[in-house]
Design a protein around this motif. Sequence first.
Motif, PDB file in Angstrom:
ATOM      1  N   ARG A  49       4.105 -45.812 -51.691  1.00 37.29           N
ATOM      2  CA  ARG A  49       3.408 -46.625 -50.979  1.00 37.29           C
ATOM      3  C   ARG A  49       2.773 -46.057 -49.590  1.00 37.29           C
ATOM      4  O   ARG A  49       3.559 -44.951 -48.743  1.00 37.29           O
ATOM      5  CB  ARG A  49       3.931 -47.819 -50.429  1.00 37.29           C
ATOM      6  N   SER A  50       1.565 -46.135 -49.090  1.00 36.31           N
ATOM      7  CA  SER A  50       1.008 -45.532 -48.007  1.00 36.31           C
ATOM      8  C   SER A  50       0.445 -46.650 -47.008  1.00 36.31           C
ATOM      9  O   SER A  50      -0.131 -47.811 -47.611  1.00 36.31           O
ATOM     10  CB  SER A  50      -0.331 -44.678 -48.198  1.00 36.31           C
ATOM     11  N   LEU A  51       0.906 -46.695 -45.686  1.00 38.44           N
ATOM     12  CA  LEU A  51       0.434 -47.561 -44.880  1.00 38.44           C
ATOM     13  C   LEU A  51      -0.081 -47.080 -43.486  1.00 38.44           C
ATOM     14  O   LEU A  51       0.773 -46.258 -42.814  1.00 38.44           O
ATOM     15  CB  LEU A  51       1.572 -48.482 -44.671  1.00 38.44           C
ATOM     16  N   PHE A  52      -1.168 -47.372 -43.373  1.00 39.55           N
ATOM     17  CA  PHE A  52      -1.919 -46.910 -41.998  1.00 39.55           C
ATOM     18  C   PHE A  52      -2.365 -48.084 -41.108  1.00 39.55           C
ATOM     19  O   PHE A  52      -2.462 -49.247 -41.638  1.00 39.55           O
ATOM     20  CB  PHE A  52      -3.082 -46.024 -42.539  1.00 39.55           C
ATOM     21  N   TYR A  53      -2.253 -47.599 -39.817  1.00 42.57           N
ATOM     22  CA  TYR A  53      -2.928 -48.587 -38.912  1.00 42.57           C
ATOM     23  C   TYR A  53      -4.093 -48.306 -38.093  1.00 42.57           C
ATOM     24  O   TYR A  53      -4.165 -47.080 -37.669  1.00 42.57           O
ATOM     25  CB  TYR A  53      -1.688 -49.205 -37.887  1.00 42.57           C
ATOM     26  N   LEU A  54      -4.907 -49.231 -37.539  1.00 31.80           N
ATOM     27  CA  LEU A  54      -5.909 -49.023 -36.545  1.00 31.80           C
ATOM     28  C   LEU A  54      -6.211 -50.255 -35.539  1.00 31.80           C
ATOM     29  O   LEU A  54      -6.164 -51.121 -36.274  1.00 31.80           O
ATOM     30  CB  LEU A  54      -7.222 -48.901 -37.392  1.00 31.80           C
ATOM     31  N   ARG A  55      -5.983 -49.781 -34.175  1.00 41.05           N
ATOM     32  CA  ARG A  55      -6.175 -50.623 -33.282  1.00 41.05           C
ATOM     33  C   ARG A  55      -7.346 -50.578 -32.572  1.00 41.05           C
ATOM     34  O   ARG A  55      -8.058 -49.551 -32.146  1.00 41.05           O
ATOM     35  CB  ARG A  55      -5.055 -50.412 -32.254  1.00 41.05           C
ATOM     36  N   LEU A  56      -8.242 -51.645 -32.351  1.00 37.85           N
ATOM     37  CA  LEU A  56      -9.547 -51.699 -31.942  1.00 37.85           C
ATOM     38  C   LEU A  56      -9.516 -52.927 -30.900  1.00 37.85           C
ATOM     39  O   LEU A  56      -8.982 -53.916 -31.133  1.00 37.85           O
ATOM     40  CB  LEU A  56     -10.371 -52.153 -33.020  1.00 37.85           C
ATOM     41  N   PRO A  57     -10.299 -52.577 -29.872  1.00 40.65           N
ATOM     42  CA  PRO A  57     -10.345 -53.606 -29.025  1.00 40.65           C
ATOM     43  C   PRO A  57     -11.033 -54.992 -29.408  1.00 40.65           C
ATOM     44  O   PRO A  57     -11.732 -54.864 -30.054  1.00 40.65           O
ATOM     45  CB  PRO A  57     -11.524 -52.911 -27.778  1.00 40.65           C
ATOM     46  N   ASP A  58     -10.517 -56.071 -28.835  1.00 38.85           N
ATOM     47  CA  ASP A  58     -10.877 -57.383 -29.543  1.00 38.85           C
ATOM     48  C   ASP A  58     -11.963 -57.898 -28.671  1.00 38.85           C
ATOM     49  O   ASP A  58     -12.503 -59.344 -28.985  1.00 38.85           O
ATOM     50  CB  ASP A  58     -10.088 -58.417 -29.819  1.00 38.85           C
ATOM     51  N   GLY A  59     -12.493 -57.490 -27.507  1.00 43.02           N
ATOM     52  CA  GLY A  59     -13.441 -57.951 -26.732  1.00 43.02           C
ATOM     53  C   GLY A  59     -12.959 -59.003 -25.665  1.00 43.02           C
ATOM     54  O   GLY A  59     -13.595 -59.186 -24.740  1.00 43.02           O
ATOM     55  N   ASP A  60     -11.547 -59.430 -25.830  1.00 39.66           N
ATOM     56  CA  ASP A  60     -11.049 -60.213 -24.745  1.00 39.66           C
ATOM     57  C   ASP A  60      -9.938 -59.500 -23.808  1.00 39.66           C
ATOM     58  O   ASP A  60      -8.983 -60.014 -23.445  1.00 39.66           O
ATOM     59  CB  ASP A  60     -10.472 -61.445 -25.290  1.00 39.66           C
ATOM     60  N   GLY A  61      -9.982 -58.087 -23.813  1.00 39.49           N
ATOM     61  CA  GLY A  61      -8.904 -57.382 -23.119  1.00 39.49           C
ATOM     62  C   GLY A  61      -7.764 -57.027 -24.234  1.00 39.49           C
ATOM     63  O   GLY A  61      -6.666 -56.478 -23.385  1.00 39.49           O
TER      64      GLY A  61
END
Length: 213
Positions: free
Chosen positions: A29-41
Amino acid sequence: MRNRRAARRIKSGDGHALPRFRWWQLLGRSLFYLRLPDGDGGHTVYSVDVRHNRTDDSGFANADLYVDGRHHARSRLPAAFPVPGGKIEVRKSAFGLKRCHYVTADGSEHRLQPDRSSAEGRREHLDRAHPALSRGISYSSTIVLLVSLAVLVMQLLEKLTQPAPIAAQIGVFTSPIDLPTWLNIALGVVAALASTERALRLRFNWLLDGGAG
């Protein structure tokens, strides 16, 4: 055209929760993450989950996209999931993932962050904790694949020039390296391990890693 094909492969998710990474899934299994701004802080977390030992009814490997821990979409590989500001591209090789990147609209690329418990996450931790050892392993993997490729090329040339019509035209090439069967098998196993190590770093070269497969 490639983007349209990728879009057709995407199916809507069912909203189930992202399963935790378990230690026994280390090799499958491979598991990766990406955090992006949601526009509300705040931030939205996108997770890409690939089960290497699972295929769908048609025999294709799939990638699952989760948004804030809930199943959002599934796509056959290679996948391109649209996300704010760009897309997440996921591609698989014979030894793991060769690509799991966030590609922005302007073309810049950012590799996603692997789960700390995954094989990719452990390899990344080794790179941070022991950079000299990590570089040594990386260089060793490349050297093993170069040696394996050189031996393979010489063995192929020898076989291709043995037929009489070809030998009469250009002569027979005799490989300077004549390995016993057991050593050929051992070299193939070591080359596969080297490509697997490179896949943990999402490194892929069609000649080196493709040849090892």
